[in-house]
Each structure stands twice: as C-alpha cells, then as structure tokens.
Design a protein around this motif. Structure first.
Motif, PDB file in Angstrom:
ATOM      1  N   ARG A  56       0.827  -1.206   0.000  1.00 46.76           N
ATOM      2  CA  ARG A  56       0.000   0.000   0.000  1.00 46.76           C
ATOM      3  C   ARG A  56       0.869   1.267   0.000  1.00 46.76           C
ATOM      4  O   ARG A  56       0.470   2.303  -0.500  1.00 46.76           O
ATOM      5  CB  ARG A  56      -0.934  -0.031   1.210  1.00 46.76           C
ATOM      6  CG  ARG A  56      -2.004   1.027   1.194  1.00 46.76           C
ATOM      7  CD  ARG A  56      -3.054   0.796   2.244  1.00 46.76           C
ATOM      8  NE  ARG A  56      -2.485   0.648   3.568  1.00 46.76           N
ATOM      9  CZ  ARG A  56      -3.165   0.188   4.619  1.00 46.76           C
ATOM     10  NH1 ARG A  56      -4.422  -0.161   4.500  1.00 46.76           N
ATOM     11  NH2 ARG A  56      -2.582   0.084   5.789  1.00 46.76           N
ATOM     12  N   TYR A 108      -1.845  -1.048  -5.643  1.00 44.84           N
ATOM     13  CA  TYR A 108      -2.387  -1.759  -4.491  1.00 44.84           C
ATOM     14  C   TYR A 108      -3.905  -1.877  -4.592  1.00 44.84           C
ATOM     15  O   TYR A 108      -4.587  -0.928  -4.965  1.00 44.84           O
ATOM     16  CB  TYR A 108      -2.029  -1.005  -3.197  1.00 44.84           C
ATOM     17  CG  TYR A 108      -2.798  -1.523  -2.010  1.00 44.84           C
ATOM     18  CD1 TYR A 108      -2.360  -2.642  -1.331  1.00 44.84           C
ATOM     19  CD2 TYR A 108      -3.988  -0.914  -1.610  1.00 44.84           C
ATOM     20  CE1 TYR A 108      -3.083  -3.141  -0.261  1.00 44.84           C
ATOM     21  CE2 TYR A 108      -4.711  -1.406  -0.544  1.00 44.84           C
ATOM     22  CZ  TYR A 108      -4.252  -2.515   0.124  1.00 44.84           C
ATOM     23  OH  TYR A 108      -4.978  -3.020   1.167  1.00 44.84           O
ATOM     24  N   ASP A 110      -7.076  -3.829  -2.025  1.00 49.87           N
ATOM     25  CA  ASP A 110      -7.359  -4.611  -0.829  1.00 49.87           C
ATOM     26  C   ASP A 110      -7.683  -6.048  -1.214  1.00 49.87           C
ATOM     27  O   ASP A 110      -8.190  -6.306  -2.309  1.00 49.87           O
ATOM     28  CB  ASP A 110      -8.582  -4.033  -0.101  1.00 49.87           C
ATOM     29  CG  ASP A 110      -8.337  -2.623   0.405  1.00 49.87           C
ATOM     30  OD1 ASP A 110      -7.275  -2.369   0.984  1.00 49.87           O
ATOM     31  OD2 ASP A 110      -9.231  -1.781   0.203  1.00 49.87           O
ATOM     32  N   SER A 139      -9.553   0.250   2.020  1.00 48.45           N
ATOM     33  CA  SER A 139      -8.578   1.064   2.750  1.00 48.45           C
ATOM     34  C   SER A 139      -8.877   2.538   2.549  1.00 48.45           C
ATOM     35  O   SER A 139      -9.271   2.949   1.466  1.00 48.45           O
ATOM     36  CB  SER A 139      -7.165   0.808   2.219  1.00 48.45           C
ATOM     37  OG  SER A 139      -6.703  -0.442   2.572  1.00 48.45           O
ATOM     38  N   ALA A 141      -7.220   5.483   1.775  1.00 51.89           N
ATOM     39  CA  ALA A 141      -5.939   5.929   1.219  1.00 51.89           C
ATOM     40  C   ALA A 141      -5.596   7.360   1.626  1.00 51.89           C
ATOM     41  O   ALA A 141      -4.461   7.791   1.442  1.00 51.89           O
ATOM     42  CB  ALA A 141      -5.950   5.803  -0.301  1.00 51.89           C
ATOM     43  N   ILE A 147      -1.503   4.740   6.752  1.00 53.23           N
ATOM     44  CA  ILE A 147      -0.535   4.403   5.710  1.00 53.23           C
ATOM     45  C   ILE A 147       0.900   4.434   6.238  1.00 53.23           C
ATOM     46  O   ILE A 147       1.743   3.645   5.810  1.00 53.23           O
ATOM     47  CB  ILE A 147      -0.669   5.372   4.504  1.00 53.23           C
ATOM     48  CG1 ILE A 147      -2.114   5.420   3.981  1.00 53.23           C
ATOM     49  CG2 ILE A 147       0.306   5.021   3.392  1.00 53.23           C
ATOM     50  CD1 ILE A 147      -2.691   4.117   3.503  1.00 53.23           C
TER      51      ILE A 147
END
Length: 171
Positions: A56, A108, A110, A139, A141, A147
């Motif tokens: 990520r 990325y 999930d 997620s 972001a 992060i």
C-alpha cells in the motif's frame, strides 16, 4: 475456538485495514510461546499483513519479499490454516495473484481472506459493528496515520521494553 488474537487480526485486516495493527496483535500472541515452540503459521499471517502494509506504501521489494515468505510458510502449514476457518486453496491462489500484482507493479488493491466458517464470519461481522468498522470496507488511502503508522505511532512502550530486555541480557 479461535484465538482472540486471530479474531483481532481479522477485524483489523478486513475492518479498518490496519495491517500494522494486524502485525502487532499476532506477533504479541506468537511471542507468548517460548522460542522453539512458536507456531510458524502465525508468522505467515503476520507476513501477509506486513506485505500489504508495504504494498500500500509502494515499497514493492519489501512487499514481495514478505508475500513470498508468507506463501512458503502457509503452503507448508495448510493443515493448520484450514482449522482457522479459511479455504486454503483460495488463500494460496489469492496470495499468489497478489504477489503477481506486486511483481508486475500493479497498484495496491485490498484483499479479503477467504473465510469459509460461518461462525467465524458472524463473529467477525458482530465485532466489526461494535468497533464501527464495516467488514470488507476499502482502505482509506487518505488516512496518513494508517498508511505511515510505523513512523507516526507512539513508540514509548516499545523503547522501554527493548531497554528492559537489554538490561536483562546484560545480567
């Protein structure tokens, strides 16, 4: 039936996508047993979380290395992994596909671990609701703390424990 640390891992993995916390809760549980008696499969799950944390953040080398190791460990421990309410065939396929995405520098995305145990699914959904999570939500972001948690978290306890262990070894 399932270790509480595993449940917490699943809640963070699928609820708030806090892979750093996934790593923390399972590592603490893993360390409860003495060296030489620790469960290797837990390391595999820890490494999945660490891999996704790196992925990520676009640290592809770290992500790939961790995912390769997780795949190796979990492939050797399928008989135990199955007892955790997971479809082992789907799990290995999912992790292999995720590794391929990393190797080909795809962005990325999930993933959701393939739970097949209905009691586990129900328990996780109930616990997610209590925490204000939605099972399988993507997620966030935009959440800088999520992060970059490894650099932003309070490390006072970690530093104190390391100091304590160093003093212990010196005696």
């Amino acid at each position: 039936m399932y270790p509480q640390a595993y449940i917490q891992y699943l809640l963070h993995f699928h609820g708030d996508r806090d892979y750093f916390e996934c790593h923390e809760v399972l590592e603490e549980y893993w360390k409860e047993k003495p060296r030489g008696q620790r469960d290797a499969y837990l390391v595999g799950f820890i490494q999945i979380a660490v891999s996704l944390y790196h992925y990520r953040r676009n640290n592809m080398e770290g992500a790939k290395r961790m995912m390769q190791s997780a795949l190796r460990i979990l492939s050797e421990q399928l008989h135990i992994v199955h007892t955790l309410g997971l479809d082992t065939t789907q799990l290995i396929e999912l992790l292999t596909k995720t590794l391929h995405r990393m190797e080909t520098n795809k962005p990325y995305t999930d993933i959701n671990l393939p739970l097949i145990a209905d009691d586990l699914k129900q328990l996780c959904n109930m616990e997610c609701a209590k925490l204000g999570f939605i099972w399988g939500q993507p997620s966030d972001a935009t959440n800088v703390y999520l992060i970059n948690k490894h650099t932003l978290r309070d490390r006072t306890d970690v530093i104190a424990e390391r100091s304590k262990q160093i003093q212990k070894r010196r005696r």
